[in-house]
Scaffold this motif. Structure first.
Motif, PDB file in Angstrom:
ATOM      1  N   TRP A  61       0.864  -1.167   0.000  1.00  0.00           N
ATOM      2  CA  TRP A  61       0.000   0.000   0.000  1.00  0.00           C
ATOM      3  C   TRP A  61       0.904   1.221   0.000  1.00  0.00           C
ATOM      4  O   TRP A  61       1.898   1.273   0.731  1.00  0.00           O
ATOM      5  N   LEU A  62       0.559   2.232  -0.807  1.00  0.00           N
ATOM      6  CA  LEU A  62       1.280   3.503  -0.740  1.00  0.00           C
ATOM      7  C   LEU A  62       0.620   4.329   0.356  1.00  0.00           C
ATOM      8  O   LEU A  62      -0.372   5.018   0.142  1.00  0.00           O
ATOM      9  N   SER A  63       1.173   4.247   1.566  1.00  0.00           N
ATOM     10  CA  SER A  63       0.532   4.844   2.741  1.00  0.00           C
ATOM     11  C   SER A  63       0.970   6.278   3.008  1.00  0.00           C
ATOM     12  O   SER A  63       0.369   6.970   3.826  1.00  0.00           O
ATOM     13  N   GLY A  64       2.016   6.748   2.339  1.00  0.00           N
ATOM     14  CA  GLY A  64       2.488   8.115   2.537  1.00  0.00           C
ATOM     15  C   GLY A  64       3.201   8.637   1.310  1.00  0.00           C
ATOM     16  O   GLY A  64       3.873   7.877   0.592  1.00  0.00           O
ATOM     17  N   LEU A  65       3.049   9.943   1.039  1.00  0.00           N
ATOM     18  CA  LEU A  65       3.644  10.536  -0.152  1.00  0.00           C
ATOM     19  C   LEU A  65       4.030  11.976   0.178  1.00  0.00           C
ATOM     20  O   LEU A  65       3.166  12.791   0.502  1.00  0.00           O
ATOM     21  N   LYS A  66       5.311  12.293   0.121  1.00  0.00           N
ATOM     22  CA  LYS A  66       5.787  13.644   0.416  1.00  0.00           C
ATOM     23  C   LYS A  66       6.621  14.158  -0.758  1.00  0.00           C
ATOM     24  O   LYS A  66       7.667  13.584  -1.082  1.00  0.00           O
ATOM     25  N   TYR A  67       6.164  15.228  -1.382  1.00  0.00           N
ATOM     26  CA  TYR A  67       6.915  15.864  -2.463  1.00  0.00           C
ATOM     27  C   TYR A  67       7.901  16.850  -1.844  1.00  0.00           C
ATOM     28  O   TYR A  67       7.503  17.740  -1.084  1.00  0.00           O
ATOM     29  N   MET A  68       9.187  16.713  -2.208  1.00  0.00           N
ATOM     30  CA  MET A  68      10.216  17.496  -1.547  1.00  0.00           C
ATOM     31  C   MET A  68      11.243  18.026  -2.541  1.00  0.00           C
ATOM     32  O   MET A  68      11.249  17.644  -3.721  1.00  0.00           O
ATOM     33  N   ALA A  69      12.103  18.916  -2.056  1.00  0.00           N
ATOM     34  CA  ALA A  69      13.184  19.472  -2.869  1.00  0.00           C
ATOM     35  C   ALA A  69      14.428  19.593  -2.009  1.00  0.00           C
ATOM     36  O   ALA A  69      14.355  19.991  -0.836  1.00  0.00           O
ATOM     37  N   ASP A  70      15.576  19.255  -2.570  1.00  0.00           N
ATOM     38  CA  ASP A  70      16.833  19.315  -1.843  1.00  0.00           C
ATOM     39  C   ASP A  70      17.155  20.754  -1.471  1.00  0.00           C
ATOM     40  O   ASP A  70      17.053  21.671  -2.291  1.00  0.00           O
ATOM     41  N   SER A  71      17.547  20.963  -0.230  1.00  0.00           N
ATOM     42  CA  SER A  71      17.776  22.312   0.265  1.00  0.00           C
ATOM     43  C   SER A  71      18.985  22.985  -0.372  1.00  0.00           C
ATOM     44  O   SER A  71      19.077  24.213  -0.385  1.00  0.00           O
ATOM     45  N   ASP A  72      19.917  22.225  -0.914  1.00  0.00           N
ATOM     46  CA  ASP A  72      21.125  22.794  -1.515  1.00  0.00           C
ATOM     47  C   ASP A  72      21.041  22.929  -3.025  1.00  0.00           C
ATOM     48  O   ASP A  72      21.548  23.890  -3.599  1.00  0.00           O
ATOM     49  N   THR A  73      20.423  21.959  -3.678  1.00  0.00           N
ATOM     50  CA  THR A  73      20.464  21.923  -5.141  1.00  0.00           C
ATOM     51  C   THR A  73      19.130  22.238  -5.810  1.00  0.00           C
ATOM     52  O   THR A  73      19.087  22.422  -7.033  1.00  0.00           O
ATOM     53  N   ASP A  74      18.048  22.282  -5.050  1.00  0.00           N
ATOM     54  CA  ASP A  74      16.689  22.461  -5.571  1.00  0.00           C
ATOM     55  C   ASP A  74      16.185  21.234  -6.320  1.00  0.00           C
ATOM     56  O   ASP A  74      15.088  21.257  -6.878  1.00  0.00           O
ATOM     57  N   GLU A  75      16.955  20.167  -6.345  1.00  0.00           N
ATOM     58  CA  GLU A  75      16.517  18.956  -7.044  1.00  0.00           C
ATOM     59  C   GLU A  75      15.318  18.357  -6.326  1.00  0.00           C
ATOM     60  O   GLU A  75      15.335  18.165  -5.106  1.00  0.00           O
ATOM     61  N   VAL A  76      14.264  18.060  -7.077  1.00  0.00           N
ATOM     62  CA  VAL A  76      13.062  17.519  -6.453  1.00  0.00           C
ATOM     63  C   VAL A  76      13.188  16.008  -6.275  1.00  0.00           C
ATOM     64  O   VAL A  76      13.840  15.320  -7.055  1.00  0.00           O
ATOM     65  N   PHE A  77      12.568  15.520  -5.228  1.00  0.00           N
ATOM     66  CA  PHE A  77      12.497  14.092  -4.978  1.00  0.00           C
ATOM     67  C   PHE A  77      11.217  13.819  -4.199  1.00  0.00           C
ATOM     68  O   PHE A  77      10.510  14.749  -3.780  1.00  0.00           O
ATOM     69  N   VAL A  78      10.884  12.565  -4.048  1.00  0.00           N
ATOM     70  CA  VAL A  78       9.658  12.212  -3.342  1.00  0.00           C
ATOM     71  C   VAL A  78       9.963  11.100  -2.344  1.00  0.00           C
ATOM     72  O   VAL A  78      10.760  10.205  -2.616  1.00  0.00           O
ATOM     73  N   LYS A  79       9.356  11.203  -1.176  1.00  0.00           N
ATOM     74  CA  LYS A  79       9.447  10.150  -0.168  1.00  0.00           C
ATOM     75  C   LYS A  79       8.156   9.345  -0.197  1.00  0.00           C
ATOM     76  O   LYS A  79       7.069   9.903  -0.094  1.00  0.00           O
ATOM     77  N   LEU A  80       8.293   8.059  -0.354  1.00  0.00           N
ATOM     78  CA  LEU A  80       7.131   7.181  -0.396  1.00  0.00           C
ATOM     79  C   LEU A  80       7.163   6.242   0.795  1.00  0.00           C
ATOM     80  O   LEU A  80       8.162   5.548   1.027  1.00  0.00           O
ATOM     81  N   SER A  81       6.079   6.231   1.565  1.00  0.00           N
ATOM     82  CA  SER A  81       5.933   5.304   2.685  1.00  0.00           C
ATOM     83  C   SER A  81       5.124   4.105   2.201  1.00  0.00           C
ATOM     84  O   SER A  81       3.999   4.260   1.710  1.00  0.00           O
ATOM     85  N   LEU A  82       5.712   2.921   2.328  1.00  0.00           N
ATOM     86  CA  LEU A  82       5.105   1.706   1.795  1.00  0.00           C
ATOM     87  C   LEU A  82       4.809   0.718   2.915  1.00  0.00           C
ATOM     88  O   LEU A  82       5.641   0.506   3.803  1.00  0.00           O
ATOM     89  N   THR A  83       3.626   0.129   2.845  1.00  0.00           N
ATOM     90  CA  THR A  83       3.228  -0.891   3.811  1.00  0.00           C
ATOM     91  C   THR A  83       2.958  -2.183   3.063  1.00  0.00           C
ATOM     92  O   THR A  83       2.013  -2.244   2.252  1.00  0.00           O
ATOM     93  N   PRO A  84       3.791  -3.216   3.257  1.00  0.00           N
ATOM     94  CA  PRO A  84       3.578  -4.485   2.540  1.00  0.00           C
ATOM     95  C   PRO A  84       2.185  -5.053   2.800  1.00  0.00           C
ATOM     96  O   PRO A  84       1.649  -4.952   3.908  1.00  0.00           O
ATOM     97  N   LEU A  85       1.586  -5.634   1.756  1.00  0.00           N
ATOM     98  CA  LEU A  85       0.270  -6.234   1.888  1.00  0.00           C
ATOM     99  C   LEU A  85       0.352  -7.517   2.694  1.00  0.00           C
ATOM    100  O   LEU A  85       1.398  -8.175   2.746  1.00  0.00           O
ATOM    101  N   THR A  86      -0.751  -7.873   3.318  1.00  0.00           N
ATOM    102  CA  THR A  86      -0.822  -9.158   4.000  1.00  0.00           C
ATOM    103  C   THR A  86      -0.749 -10.270   2.951  1.00  0.00           C
ATOM    104  O   THR A  86      -0.966 -10.040   1.760  1.00  0.00           O
ATOM    105  N   GLN A  87      -0.475 -11.480   3.388  1.00  0.00           N
ATOM    106  CA  GLN A  87      -0.368 -12.601   2.462  1.00  0.00           C
ATOM    107  C   GLN A  87      -1.671 -12.808   1.704  1.00  0.00           C
ATOM    108  O   GLN A  87      -1.665 -13.096   0.502  1.00  0.00           O
ATOM    109  N   GLU A  88      -2.796 -12.621   2.387  1.00  0.00           N
ATOM    110  CA  GLU A  88      -4.097 -12.799   1.735  1.00  0.00           C
ATOM    111  C   GLU A  88      -4.297 -11.772   0.626  1.00  0.00           C
ATOM    112  O   GLU A  88      -4.704 -12.102  -0.487  1.00  0.00           O
ATOM    113  N   ASN A  89      -3.992 -10.512   0.928  1.00  0.00           N
ATOM    114  CA  ASN A  89      -4.149  -9.465  -0.084  1.00  0.00           C
ATOM    115  C   ASN A  89      -3.135  -9.622  -1.213  1.00  0.00           C
ATOM    116  O   ASN A  89      -3.422  -9.316  -2.367  1.00  0.00           O
ATOM    117  N   THR A  90      -1.942 -10.104  -0.867  1.00  0.00           N
ATOM    118  CA  THR A  90      -0.922 -10.333  -1.887  1.00  0.00           C
ATOM    119  C   THR A  90      -1.374 -11.417  -2.862  1.00  0.00           C
ATOM    120  O   THR A  90      -1.243 -11.275  -4.081  1.00  0.00           O
TER     121      THR A  90
END
Length: 341
Positions: A61-90
């Protein structure tokens, strides 16, 4: 992993304008497939030695999503929080991938963030040597001046105005916008030299202007080459840690740099499903979209599939990652685009 101090959490509009229209992140709370093989390509040196056999992908599951930019270079990146599915859902998801079911579990109704909304106007330009000259000005393309910038009073002699643009850190930059010359052209003069100096811009970098939905004028940067800080690369240890958590069913976080050389390694499950439904074979025609330098349109590369085979059958058996080998009709153009993205 990166701490919060390494960047600012920014609005998704400006983030996507800087990342480019080809980058489409999965919507929050959707089911995704995390590809360790792809994540490893982002590691420093592109080499990660896993001590045990790793599955080719981990449903999450994509449980978190943060759009960010490096404080020194302005390069954008994203942090994704992932929660593995249960065996049944998998198991249910794997069956869905195999039979091409219609629902891959996006519990927000399948609406991608901003997918059904009109995108704000943006424009990108690769800086020329003249643009990047610390003592010069910036030649503004007409489309950008007339569509993105505030309206200029052409009855004045010369037409001139002061504009303010907000960068990815929320800092405001003031520029003088003037329409002059023979033939007349749009220029940024006062304030541009300081911007070039402070941002350490060079010819080949790209400048991105965005007219946000709230009316604010925003400015972002795409670096010509990978830079020392971040640079689209992550540490080997962070990849190993993420994979270990994923395999053992624990939530984990990954960082993705869209301007790096490797594609997204966290992909919406329905996208993978649609790709797996195709009976790929040698001789099939294949096309791949790419973004023009000014981000004004999407063009396509055409080629022919030469083979369908595993990239690394020993370490990654049955992996769909980089499964297709393509002979491009115009390979020299593809190389040119790769060095620009």
């Amino acid at each position: 992993m990166f701490g919060e101090s390494s960047g600012r959490w920014l609005d998704s509009e400006l983030w996507h304008a800087c990342a480019g229209s080809m980058v489409q992140m999965p919507p929050l709370n959707s089911k995704v497939l995390y590809f360790p093989q792809g994540h490893a390509e982002h590691a420093h040196g592109g080499k990660v030695d896993f001590t045990t056999r790793i599955p080719s992908f981990i449903p999450c599951w994509l449980s978190g999503l943060k759009y960010m930019a490096d404080s020194d270079t302005d390069e954008v990146f994203v942090k994704l929080s992932l929660t593995p599915l249960t065996q049944e859902n998998t198991n249910a998801l794997l069956m869905d991938l195999e039979d091409g079911g219609d629902d891959c579990g996006n519990n927000n109704g399948g609406v991608v963030e901003g997918g059904n909304q009109e995108k704000p106007a943006s424009f990108a330009k690769t800086l020329t040597q003249s643009d990047a000259n610390n003592g010069g000005g910036f030649s503004v393309p007409r489309y950008c001046a007339e569509t993105i910038f505030p309206r200029l009073d052409y009855s004045a002699d010369p037409p001139v105005q002061n504009i303010v643009a907000k960068d990815v850190h929320g800092n405001c930059w003031k520029f003088r916008h003037i329409y002059r010359g023979t033939p007349r052209r749009h220029l940024l003069t006062t304030g541009w030299s300081n911007f070039v100096s402070q941002k350490k811009l060079v010819a080949g970098d790209s400048i991105v202007f965005l007219r946000a939905k709230d009316g604010d004028l925003c400015v972002g940067i795409r670096r010509a080459k990978k830079v020392a800080v971040g640079g689209g690369e992550v540490s080997v240890s962070s990849v190993v840690e993420a994979v270990s958590c994923g395999v053992n069913g624990r939530p984990f976080e990954v960082v993705y740099y869209p301007r790096g050389s490797s594609p997204e390694f966290c992909v919406k499950a329905s996208v993978v499903r649609d790709a797996m439904k195709v009976r790929w074979c040698s001789g099939m025609r294949f096309k791949m979209p790419f973004e023009t330098e000014d981000s004004s349109r999407i063009s396509w590369f055409m080629g022919t599939i030469s083979s369908v085979q595993l990239l690394d059958p020993i370490h990654w058996p049955n992996s769909p990652w980089r499964l297709l080998q393509v002979v491009w009709d115009e390979p020299e153009l593809l190389q040119h685009v790769k060095c620009k993205t």
